[in-house]
Scaffold this active site. Structure first.
Site, short mmCIF file in Angstrom:
data_model
loop_
_atom_site.label_atom_id
_atom_site.label_comp_id
_atom_site.label_asym_id
_atom_site.label_seq_id
_atom_site.Cartn_x
_atom_site.Cartn_y
_atom_site.Cartn_z
N LYS A 59 87.76 63.53 67.68
CA LYS A 59 89.09 63.18 67.17
C LYS A 59 89.44 64.12 66.01
O LYS A 59 88.58 64.46 65.19
CB LYS A 59 89.07 61.72 66.70
CG LYS A 59 90.44 61.18 66.28
CD LYS A 59 90.35 59.71 65.89
CE LYS A 59 91.69 59.09 65.54
NZ LYS A 59 91.59 57.67 65.19
N SER A 134 94.63 54.59 67.61
CA SER A 134 95.08 55.95 67.35
C SER A 134 94.19 57.03 67.95
O SER A 134 94.58 58.19 67.97
CB SER A 134 95.15 56.17 65.84
OG SER A 134 93.84 56.05 65.27
N SER A 158 91.22 51.30 66.55
CA SER A 158 91.60 52.57 67.17
C SER A 158 90.58 53.17 68.13
O SER A 158 90.89 54.19 68.76
CB SER A 158 91.92 53.60 66.10
OG SER A 158 93.21 53.38 65.63
N1 GLN Z 1 96.70 50.47 64.97
C1 GLN Z 1 96.14 50.23 63.67
C2 GLN Z 1 96.96 50.94 62.64
O1 GLN Z 1 97.93 51.52 62.99
C3 GLN Z 1 94.71 50.66 63.63
C4 GLN Z 1 94.57 52.11 63.53
C5 GLN Z 1 93.15 52.54 63.42
O2 GLN Z 1 92.22 51.79 63.73
N2 GLN Z 1 92.98 53.75 62.92
O3 GLN Z 1 96.66 50.93 61.49
#
Ligand code: GLN
Length: 466
Positions: A59, A134, A158
Site C-alpha cells: 500500500k 482504503s 481498511s
Molecule cells: N473507512 C475508515 C476511514 O475512512 C477506515 C479507514 C482505515 O482503516 N484506514 O477512516
C-alpha cells in the site's frame, strides 16, 4: 502434511506470473488502477528466505526506498522516502519481491477507494463496483491474481472491508503487534499494518514475517511471535475446533442486516459447530457508539498528524509571496475533499470549549468499548464471529453521502478502538459478490483466530465462493 504444503500455490507464483497478470488487468478503461508505481527491475534479495522470489504489493502509505510513497495524495506526489518501513524491510529480508505500490484512498481516509487523487480502483470481480477501502489497491491486486500477498493498513477496517468486498483474506493484528515505523500516520492510536492473502495460510505467513518487536516504534509490543501458519492436522480431522467457544454478538446482527449476508453468516456458524466449536450468543452493548466515537478520535488525531504537510516539512509547496498564503495554497491544493473534511472535523472536536464535550467523551466511551470486549473474552468466549461489512461491494458513485459511507465500517472500527486482532475471510456470495465473515480475538491471540479461520476455510471449501 507439513505447514509448507498449504503454501505451495504461494511459492509457485513467480514474479513473471505477477507481471503477466498485471499487464492483463491494470491498463485500459476497464483497468483496475490498482497500482500507483511499479518496479519491473525488482529482484529477490534473499533467495533462501521463506518468501524467496514471491511477488508482493505494498500500500502506498508504507515507505519504500525504490518507489515513491504518495498516500494517494497530490500532496506527496513524487515523494521518495529516505527510509523503509519495517514491515516492508522484513518482507524483503524474507525473500519477497516488492513489485509495486498500490492505490488507496487519500491518506487512508475512505471505504471505497474513490478518494484517491489518482482515480478510483475497480473491483476485479465486477469493474463497475468498488473494491472497498482504503487499502483497495492491495485487495484488488490480490483478488486479480497479480500477487497472492499484499500489505495494507488499518485504522478502522481498511484491510478487512476491502478483503470482504474482493473475496480474499485480510488480517488486522493486535495494536503494537506489527511495527508502524514507516507507515504514514493517519490516527496513530488506531493505525496498524495489515496483511492480505489469497488464503488464510498465506495471509498468516505474511503476518508472521512482519510481526514482532521493533525498536523504531515506541508502541511496538515486545511479545514473542508464535508460528501463525496453521498445520493441516490442526484444521482437518474430526473436531479440530473442539473446546473452542465462539461468541456471536447480537448487536452485529440487527434486524436490518441484509438477509443474504445474515444467511451466509449462519451457514458459517453451522460449519463452526460441525468443526466442534460451541457457538454462544453474547452482547457488546456499546457497539452502536463505535462509529460516532471513531469519527471523533480518528479525525482528531488526523488533524494533528497531517499538520506536517505544510510545504516546508513535507508536501508539494505552492508558490506564494508570504508564509501564510503559502501554507494556505499548499494545503488547499494538496489535499482532497475528504481529507479537508476530516481536518476540519478534527480541529473542531479538539478546540477549546468542545474538547470536553467531544474528544474527552469519545475517549471515555472508547474505554468502555474495549472493556466490553475484555469482559466477553473473560467470560469464557475464545473468539467472536460477525459479518465484516453490512453490504457487499457497492457500485462506483453509488454512495455519495459521507455519513452513509462511514457506516461501511460499522462492524470493523470496534477492533481498532479496542486494539484487538480481527480478520475477514470469504464465506460465500450474495447477488454475485463476495461476503466476508469476521473473527475477533483477544489481544495477541492471532494464532487462535487464524487457526479457527483456516478450519472454517477448509470446511467451507468451494462454498466460500457461493
Ligand atoms: N473507512 C475508515 C476511514 O475512512 C477506515 C479507514 C482505515 O482503516 N484506514 O477512516
Amino acid at each position: 502434511m507439513s505447514r509448507d504444503s498449504g503454501l505451495s500455490a504461494l511459492h509457485a507464483h513467480s514474479v513473471d506470473a505477477a507481471w503477466a497478470a498485471y499487464d492483463r488487468v491494470q491498463a485500459g478503461p476497464e483497468g483496475l488502477n490498482a497500482f500507483l508505481a511499479i518496479d519491473r527491475d525488482a529482484r529477490t534479495a534473499a533467495p533462501d528466505g521463506p518468501l524467496a522470489g514471491v511477488p508482493v504489493a505494498i500500500k502506498d502509505n508504507l515507505a519504500t526506498l525504490r518507489l515513491p510513497t504518495t498516500c494517494g495524495s497530490r500532496m506527496l506526489e513524487g515523494y521518495v522516502s529516505p527510509f523503509e518501513a519495517t514491515a516492508v524491510r522484513r518482507l524483503r529480508e524474507a525473500g519477497a519481491v516488492v513489485i509495486g505500490k498500490t492505490n488507496m484512498d487519500e491518506f487512508a481516509m475512505g471505504s471505497s477507494n474513490e478518494n484517491s487523487a489518482y482515480g478510483p480502483v475497480r473491483n476485479p470481480l465486477d469493474p463497475t463496483r468498488v473494491p472497498g477501502g482504503s487499502s483497495g489497491g492491495s485487495a484488488a491486486a490480490v483478488a486479480a491474481g497479480v500477487v497472492r500477498v499484499a500489505l495494507g493498513s488499518e485504522t478502522g477496517g481498511s484491510v478487512r472491508q476491502p478483503a470482504a468486498f474482493c473475496g480474499i483474506v485480510g488480517i488486522k493484528p493486535t495494536y503494537g503487534r506489527v511495527s508502524r515505523y514507516g507507515l504514514v500516520a493517519y490516527a496513530s492510536s488506531l493505525d496498524n499494518v495489515g496483511v492480505f492473502g489469497s488464503t488464510v495460510a498465506e495471509a498468516a505467513l505474511g503476518l508472521e514475517i512482519i510481526a514482532g518487536h521493533d525498536r523504531f516504534d515506541a508502541t511496538s509490543a515486545d511479545v514473542p511471535v508464535s508460528s501463525l501458519v496453521p498445520t493441516r492436522e490442526s484444521i482437518s480431522g474430526a473436531s479440530p475446533l473442539a473446546g473452542l467457544v465462539v461468541g456471536v454478538p447480537r448487536e452485529y446482527f440487527p434486524d436490518s442486516l441484509d438477509a443474504d449476508i445474515a444467511a451466509r453468516c449462519r451457514r458459517a456458524l453451522d460449519h463452526l459447530r460441525s468443526l466442534g466449536a460451541e457457538v454462544r450468543e453474547v452482547s457488546l452493548p456499546s457497539t452502536d457508539l463505535a462509529i460516532p466515537v471513531y469519527y471523533i478520535i480518528a479525525p482528531a488525531e488526523a488533524s494533528s498528524n497531517l499538520a506536517r504537510y505544510d510545504g516546508v516539512r513535507f508536501g508539494q509547496r505552492a508558490a506564494a509571496e508570504d508564509l501564510g498564503p503559502m501554507y494556505e495554497r499548499t494545503r488547499s491544493r494538496g489535499f482532497g475533499a475528504e481529507v479537508k473534511r476530516r481536518i476540519l472535523l478534527g480541529t473542531y472536536v479538539l478546540s477549546a470549549g468542545y474538547y470536553d464535550a467531544y474528544y474527552k467523551r469519545a475517549q471515555a466511551v472508547r474505554a468502555v468499548i474495549a472493556q466490553e470486549f475484555r469482559a466477553v473474552f473473560a467470560s469464557g468466549v475464545d473468539l467472536l464471529f460477525t459479518p465484516t461489512a453490512p453490504t457487499p461491494a457497492f457500485r462506483l458513485g453509488e454512495v455519495s453521502d459521507p455519513y452513509a459511507m462511514y457506516l461501511s465500517d460499522i462492524y470493523t472500527v470496534t477492533a481498532n478502538l479496542a486494539g484487538i486482532p480481527a480478520m475477514s475471510q470469504p464465506i460465500g456470495r450474495v447477488r454475485g459478490m463476495p461476503v466476508g465473515g469476521q473473527f475477533l480475538a483477544p489481544a495477541f491471540a492471532e494464532a487462535r483466530m487464524i487457526q479457527a479461520a483456516a478450519a472454517l476455510e477448509h470446511s467451507l471449501g468451494s462454498g466460500a465462493q457461493q
